[in-house]
Design a protein around this motif. Structure first.
Motif, short mmCIF file in Angstrom:
data_model
loop_
_atom_site.label_atom_id
_atom_site.label_comp_id
_atom_site.label_asym_id
_atom_site.label_seq_id
_atom_site.Cartn_x
_atom_site.Cartn_y
_atom_site.Cartn_z
N ARG A 77 -1.61 -11.82 31.05
CA ARG A 77 -1.54 -12.09 32.77
C ARG A 77 -0.42 -13.23 32.95
NH1 ARG A 77 -0.85 -9.08 35.29
NH2 ARG A 77 -2.88 -7.79 35.65
N ALA A 78 -0.59 -14.34 32.25
CA ALA A 78 -0.01 -15.38 32.74
C ALA A 78 1.44 -15.32 32.32
CB ALA A 78 -0.25 -16.68 31.65
N ALA A 79 1.99 -14.44 31.34
CA ALA A 79 3.43 -14.34 31.05
C ALA A 79 3.82 -13.10 32.01
CB ALA A 79 3.31 -13.92 29.46
N VAL A 80 3.22 -12.37 32.32
CA VAL A 80 3.56 -11.32 32.91
C VAL A 80 2.62 -10.88 34.15
CG1 VAL A 80 4.61 -8.90 33.03
CG2 VAL A 80 4.36 -10.01 30.93
N PRO A 81 2.89 -11.64 35.28
CA PRO A 81 1.74 -11.68 36.24
C PRO A 81 1.71 -10.22 37.16
CG PRO A 81 3.22 -13.56 36.55
CD PRO A 81 3.71 -12.73 35.48
N THR A 82 2.64 -9.57 37.11
CA THR A 82 2.77 -8.15 37.94
C THR A 82 2.55 -7.03 36.88
OG1 THR A 82 4.94 -7.63 37.30
CG2 THR A 82 4.18 -8.93 39.33
N ALA A 83 1.81 -7.40 35.48
CA ALA A 83 1.77 -6.30 34.55
C ALA A 83 0.41 -5.40 35.08
CB ALA A 83 1.43 -6.80 33.07
N ALA A 84 0.59 -4.16 34.76
CA ALA A 84 -0.68 -3.49 34.72
C ALA A 84 -1.28 -3.60 33.58
CB ALA A 84 -0.27 -2.05 34.90
N ILE A 85 -2.52 -3.97 33.24
CA ILE A 85 -3.30 -4.19 32.13
C ILE A 85 -4.51 -3.50 32.22
CG2 ILE A 85 -4.71 -6.10 30.96
CD1 ILE A 85 -2.92 -8.30 32.14
N GLY A 86 -4.72 -2.36 31.01
CA GLY A 86 -5.67 -1.46 30.96
C GLY A 86 -6.44 -1.66 29.54
#
Length: 532
Positions: A362-371
């Motif tokens: 999340r810190a590296a890719v603020p807009t990422a979908a994380i599932g």
């Protein structure tokens, strides 16, 4: 044989196997039937990850037999590998071909069509009929809880129906890897999925998959680049790479080298910063594969499928964050946030390790979908252990979950563990997590209202009068509320469904401005073509 039909069940790996089976038939000049009722050969490519998957396969076999009683029904896949004699007992089944022989399926089926005796000749060491094989199944005499057997020609099992030929052997001796792009028909063939890894060397206590798919094995870098370049040359703009344990890609390969630069798209400056020197890349890893695809193909967007938490290295996270050609999407299986449950599952990480990985992503890719995949009702799961999972899910920035209720698999250690969780309690826990996941997904989607986001177009649809009610934050002018309008379905770079106003050709990347959220989908309009 006038036509064939392949019906797939289960995960992306099974879908990819099905695409490879279709390629086998096509290479023999056979035609694909549009429905099972029109086929002379019906291949049921099964899954066995849960008892429900087994039940679905049996029901489907009965259904296609009713629809087409004259067809040969060939059952293959994970269920066929795990319990061949169980499937052979089903009325209508003509052939049972396990994963161990799936790479020869079309050849075997063709032999069935040519002769009345499909049995292999004694001199042919590649085939093992059922009478020569050991196996596990729900009605076998293997002791419950024992490790699923590594089948050997010395063990004998008798087929309930002697006329059914079965081809299954030791899956751990199996080295083939079926590979062909698989297309999601619902998305009009815009996002092909390429399986680059199969099998698993982990031994999670609840999972039967290693014993039906064998050891981890990887598709060679040359094969992968050939397949990706073929797809790019055919006009596809996004490719998904997947595997049973994708993060372990390359561990079984030797002599790896990054292919010499060709005429394809070079790395961007940010990607070049993370390109390892060749001397450091001799051991194949998932990041080295990703770099090779970026460097040696003109693919506009690469999406990485599920990767285990211990394989989300800092290198991989940095690469995903740095490259605009990698979809901002991370699927990280969790299963449980209870340390005690993870230990009983034989998982190789602890809850604090998992939390650290998600926070880094999340810190590296603020807009990422994380599932994440989450399992409820594992044997012995207490209220406190479930609460630990619920609390971590609430705390972490997940955007979606795949929630599963534990299903005992014959022969796995978890099947005989004490304190099996009552079904009604496990289902209630499943409901709680699904509701929590829906809340988190909605909040994530609403955070993009008013912003621009990349998306790939899929197919057109008709919306308007009679359409489901919109959520309160969806904004449209009054004269459009009841008017019938065309929308184009799309998928954003970070894995969100999008309904895009107007008609747009499929398989195009563009930038969309988000107006609102409706029925689990973003609502927006095209603002500009996306830059690859």
């Amino acid at each position: 044989m006038s036509g064939y039909y392949v019906e797939n069940f289960g995960c992306r790996a099974t879908q990819a196997d099905g695409a490879a089976l279709e390629r086998q038939f096509e290479e023999r000049g056979l035609l694909r039937a549009s429905t099972p009722a029109q086929a002379s050969v019906i291949v049921m490519n099964t899954c066995t990850v849960t008892a429900g998957a087994d039940q679905d396969a049996r029901a489907a076999i009965r259904r296609v037999r009713r629809q087409n009683p004259q067809a040969q029904i060939v059952v293959t896949g994970c269920y066929a590998q795990r319990a061949p004699e169980e499937i052979a007992a089903l009325p209508g089944v003509s052939l049972v071909i396990g994963n161990s022989h799936k790479h020869q399926l079309a050849e075997i089926v063709s032999a069935q069509a040519r002769t009345s005796d499909l049995g292999p000749q004694p001199s042919d060491p590649a085939f093992f009929p059922l009478a020569m094989l050991g196996t596990i199944s729900a009605n076998s005499d293997q002791q419950p809880g024992a490790e699923p057997s590594r089948r050997s020609p010395g063990s004998e099992v008798r087929s309930p129906r002697s006329e059914v030929r079965t081809f299954v052997c030791d899956i751990f001796a199996h080295t083939e890897l079926l590979a062909a792009p698989v297309f999601d028909a619902a998305n009009e063939r815009t996002r092909p999925n390429l399986k680059v890894q199969d099998g698993c060397d982990n031994r999670c206590s609840f999972c039967v998959i290693p014993f039906v798919r064998g050891q981890s094995r990887s598709l060679s870098i040359d094969r992968i680049l050939t397949e990706v370049n073929r797809l790019v040359d055919s006009g596809y703009r996004e490719v998904v790479i997947s595997g049973i344990n994708l993060g372990r890609w390359g561990r079984d390969l030797t002599g790896f080298r990054l292919p010499p630069p060709g005429f394809r798209t070079p790395l961007t400056n940010s990607e070049e910063a993370f390109r390892k020197p060749e001397a450091e890349s001799r051991k194949p890893t998932l990041p080295s594969l990703v770099r090779a695809i970026l460097h040696e193909t003109a693919l506009e967007k690469l999406r990485i499928s599920s990767v285990e938490p211990m394989d989300w290295t800092d290198d991989l996270i940095s690469l995903v964050a740095s490259s605009p050609r990698i979809a901002k999407h991370a699927h990280v299986p969790m299963q449980s946030a209870s340390d005690a449950v993870l230990r009983r599952m034989h998982r190789k990480y602890r809850p604090w390790h998992y939390r650290e990985k998600i926070e880094k992503i999340r810190a590296a890719v603020p807009t990422a979908a994380i599932g994440a995949d989450v399992m409820v009702g594992f044997p012995g799961e207490t209220d406190a252990e479930f609460e630990a999972t619920r609390r971590m899910i609430e705390d972490l920035p997940f955007t979606y979950l795949h929630v599963f209720t534990y299903s005992a698999r014959p022969g796995t250690p978890a099947a005989t563990m004490p304190n099996q969780v009552p079904v009604h309690l496990a289902r209630e826990r499943n409901r709680i997590l699904r509701e929590l996941a829906a809340q988190k997904k909605l909040a994530f989607m609403r955070s993009f209202v008013g912003q621009q986001i990349e998306a790939i177009t899929l197919r057109q649809s008709l919306c308007g009068a009679g359409a489901p009610a919109r959520e309160a934050d969806a904004t449209e002018s009054a004269n459009q509320e009841t008017a019938v309008a065309f929308f184009t379905e799309a998928l954003t770079d970070n894995y969100l469904k999008l309904h895009l106003r107007g008609r747009h050709a499929p398989n195009c990347w563009l930038r969309a401005r988000i107006e609102g959220v409706r029925d689990g989908s973003l609502l927006g309009f095209s603002s500009a073509p996306s830059q690859p």
